[in-house]
Each structure stands twice: as structure tokens, then as C-alpha cells.
Write a protein that holds these residues in place. Sequence first.
Motif, PDB file in Angstrom:
ATOM      1  N   HIS A  93     -28.413 -59.695  29.041  1.00 50.30           N
ATOM      2  CA  HIS A  93     -29.615 -59.036  28.543  1.00 50.30           C
ATOM      3  C   HIS A  93     -29.412 -57.522  28.555  1.00 50.30           C
ATOM      4  N   GLY A  94     -29.740 -56.900  27.445  1.00 46.81           N
ATOM      5  CA  GLY A  94     -29.553 -55.461  27.337  1.00 46.81           C
ATOM      6  C   GLY A  94     -28.231 -55.082  26.707  1.00 46.81           C
ATOM      7  N   ALA A  95     -27.327 -56.069  26.613  1.00 52.55           N
ATOM      8  CA  ALA A  95     -26.031 -55.825  25.974  1.00 52.55           C
ATOM      9  C   ALA A  95     -25.831 -56.837  24.854  1.00 52.55           C
ATOM     10  N   ASP A  96     -26.951 -57.211  24.217  1.00 50.21           N
ATOM     11  CA  ASP A  96     -26.908 -58.167  23.115  1.00 50.21           C
ATOM     12  C   ASP A  96     -28.058 -57.868  22.167  1.00 50.21           C
ATOM     13  N   LEU A  97     -28.105 -58.587  21.063  1.00 48.77           N
ATOM     14  CA  LEU A  97     -29.131 -58.382  20.048  1.00 48.77           C
ATOM     15  C   LEU A  97     -30.017 -59.617  19.949  1.00 48.77           C
ATOM     16  N   TRP A  98     -31.328 -59.403  20.006  1.00 48.62           N
ATOM     17  CA  TRP A  98     -32.273 -60.507  19.891  1.00 48.62           C
ATOM     18  C   TRP A  98     -32.614 -60.711  18.423  1.00 48.62           C
ATOM     19  N   GLY A  99     -32.510 -61.945  17.942  1.00 48.43           N
ATOM     20  CA  GLY A  99     -32.873 -62.229  16.566  1.00 48.43           C
ATOM     21  C   GLY A  99     -31.899 -63.180  15.906  1.00 48.43           C
ATOM     22  N   GLU A 100     -32.205 -63.528  14.669  1.00 50.41           N
ATOM     23  CA  GLU A 100     -31.381 -64.447  13.896  1.00 50.41           C
ATOM     24  C   GLU A 100     -30.418 -63.673  12.998  1.00 50.41           C
ATOM     25  N   ASP A 101     -29.302 -64.296  12.690  1.00 47.87           N
ATOM     26  CA  ASP A 101     -28.354 -63.715  11.751  1.00 47.87           C
ATOM     27  C   ASP A 101     -28.726 -64.177  10.345  1.00 47.87           C
ATOM     28  N   GLU A 102     -29.548 -63.373   9.682  1.00 47.99           N
ATOM     29  CA  GLU A 102     -30.045 -63.765   8.364  1.00 47.99           C
ATOM     30  C   GLU A 102     -28.944 -63.791   7.307  1.00 47.99           C
ATOM     31  N   SER A 103     -27.843 -63.105   7.583  1.00 47.20           N
ATOM     32  CA  SER A 103     -26.748 -63.069   6.611  1.00 47.20           C
ATOM     33  C   SER A 103     -25.983 -64.389   6.543  1.00 47.20           C
ATOM     34  N   GLY A 104     -26.076 -65.185   7.603  1.00 44.25           N
ATOM     35  CA  GLY A 104     -25.320 -66.436   7.658  1.00 44.25           C
ATOM     36  C   GLY A 104     -23.869 -66.251   8.034  1.00 44.25           C
ATOM     37  N   LEU A 105     -23.471 -65.012   8.331  1.00 42.44           N
ATOM     38  CA  LEU A 105     -22.069 -64.738   8.644  1.00 42.44           C
ATOM     39  C   LEU A 105     -21.620 -65.450   9.916  1.00 42.44           C
ATOM     40  N   ASP A 106     -22.465 -65.483  10.915  1.00 46.39           N
ATOM     41  CA  ASP A 106     -22.102 -66.131  12.174  1.00 46.39           C
ATOM     42  C   ASP A 106     -21.786 -67.611  11.941  1.00 46.39           C
ATOM     43  N   ASP A 107     -22.616 -68.279  11.151  1.00 42.25           N
ATOM     44  CA  ASP A 107     -22.385 -69.698  10.836  1.00 42.25           C
ATOM     45  C   ASP A 107     -21.061 -69.887  10.100  1.00 42.25           C
ATOM     46  N   GLU A 108     -20.822 -69.047   9.117  1.00 48.94           N
ATOM     47  CA  GLU A 108     -19.629 -69.199   8.292  1.00 48.94           C
ATOM     48  C   GLU A 108     -18.361 -68.914   9.092  1.00 48.94           C
ATOM     49  N   LEU A 109     -18.383 -67.890   9.921  1.00 48.26           N
ATOM     50  CA  LEU A 109     -17.224 -67.586  10.752  1.00 48.26           C
ATOM     51  C   LEU A 109     -16.927 -68.734  11.712  1.00 48.26           C
ATOM     52  N   HIS A 110     -17.979 -69.315  12.270  1.00 48.52           N
ATOM     53  CA  HIS A 110     -17.778 -70.439  13.195  1.00 48.52           C
ATOM     54  C   HIS A 110     -17.156 -71.625  12.471  1.00 48.52           C
ATOM     55  N   ARG A 111     -17.626 -71.897  11.261  1.00 53.26           N
ATOM     56  CA  ARG A 111     -17.081 -73.030  10.501  1.00 53.26           C
ATOM     57  C   ARG A 111     -15.597 -72.834  10.187  1.00 53.26           C
ATOM     58  N   ILE A 112     -15.212 -71.609   9.917  1.00 54.53           N
ATOM     59  CA  ILE A 112     -13.802 -71.346   9.593  1.00 54.53           C
ATOM     60  C   ILE A 112     -12.932 -71.386  10.839  1.00 54.53           C
ATOM     61  N   LEU A 113     -13.366 -70.709  11.875  1.00 55.46           N
ATOM     62  CA  LEU A 113     -12.533 -70.587  13.073  1.00 55.46           C
ATOM     63  C   LEU A 113     -12.516 -71.855  13.917  1.00 55.46           C
TER      64      LEU A 113
END
Length: 199
Positions: A93-113
Amino acid sequence: MPDGEADLLRVTLDTNCIIALEEARPLSTDLKNLLELRGSKVRIQVSAMGASEKQAPNGWADNFSVFTDKLANVGLQDSVLLWPLRVWGITFHGADLWGEDESGLDDELHRILFPRIPKELDLPMQADAAAVGKWRNARCDVQSLWCHAQSEGAIFVTSDGNFHKETKHSRLESLCKCLIRRPETVLETIASWTPTSFL
């Protein structure tokens, strides 16, 4: 951003780079040469997600200062820290970002890696310590690159072979609009850099 940094290449080091410096591995020579370019050619960045990875030899850190102390010990105390998305039970807490990744980049990177590891930790996995460890490592790797992309970083530096696999490397670079390089090749890339290097 401090004055004078706008024209610097944003170069992000992953956790493996930090470990190489900490343990004085052979690759640390290349990394130290890279650090000599700070302020003149590059801005060094580090994902705060590294605090959520195992801090050998003591296992998981119980507070964020364990990570910042490690950075200071290897000469990275002045690096720009990039905040990851909040992952419950992992990030600090305090060293992260609260919220959703609306860009979908996090999902796509996870699917590839990590196509064989679910992005979300399900109940059967929670009962399997080994599975939890693999999942946690996957989330840390993905968010390290996600942070770099969100910062509009130019070069992501990692010795992790998963990022360099023929089936993944160019797709990751295209998604993140950056170059992904190994420590032993990053200086050559910087020397030949142009604004269109990743296009």
C-alpha cells in the motif's frame, strides 16, 4: 519530471538486473557501465513490483523498505520508482496504483508471457504453495513490464529468457512500444538509438 530529463532515454531494469548487481554476477559489469550513463543519456527506472518478489535470502519482504534498502545497496537509490497496479496480498500500500487497467495491457501481457497460468488466483491454486509461487512470480513479471510501458519507457532490460522467446519478444515490444534487451546488448542499442528504433 526534473528539468533536463525529458530528452533522456527511459531505461527500466527488472528484478534480475538488481540481483545481478547485488550478487556481482558477470552481467553486473554491463549493468554498471549502463549506470555510468545516468543523467547524460538515460534515466534509470525500476518497478516497485520488485518489492513483492523474493528478497533472497530472507524470502518475502514484510515492508517496502526492504526493497529500497536493496536498491541503495546496489547504487540504484536515485532510480525512478514505477508503481504497479495493486494486486491484493502482493503489492505494498502506498507503492502501487488503485484502479483497473482500462487499456487491457495487463491482460494481454499476461496472456503472452504466461498462457498456462491464470491471471487470477483461484481456490484450488491457493491450497498449492508451488502454484501460488508461480502465480506470484507471473504477476510480478507482467507488472514490471506493464509499469515500464505506462512510463513510456524506451528500453526494458532483462536477462529473463521468457521475455526473449521468439514467439513472444516482438509481440511484447509491439504492445509496449519499446525495445526489450539483455544487459549484455543494451549499451549497443543505446549507442545506435534513434526516436524510431522501436517502430
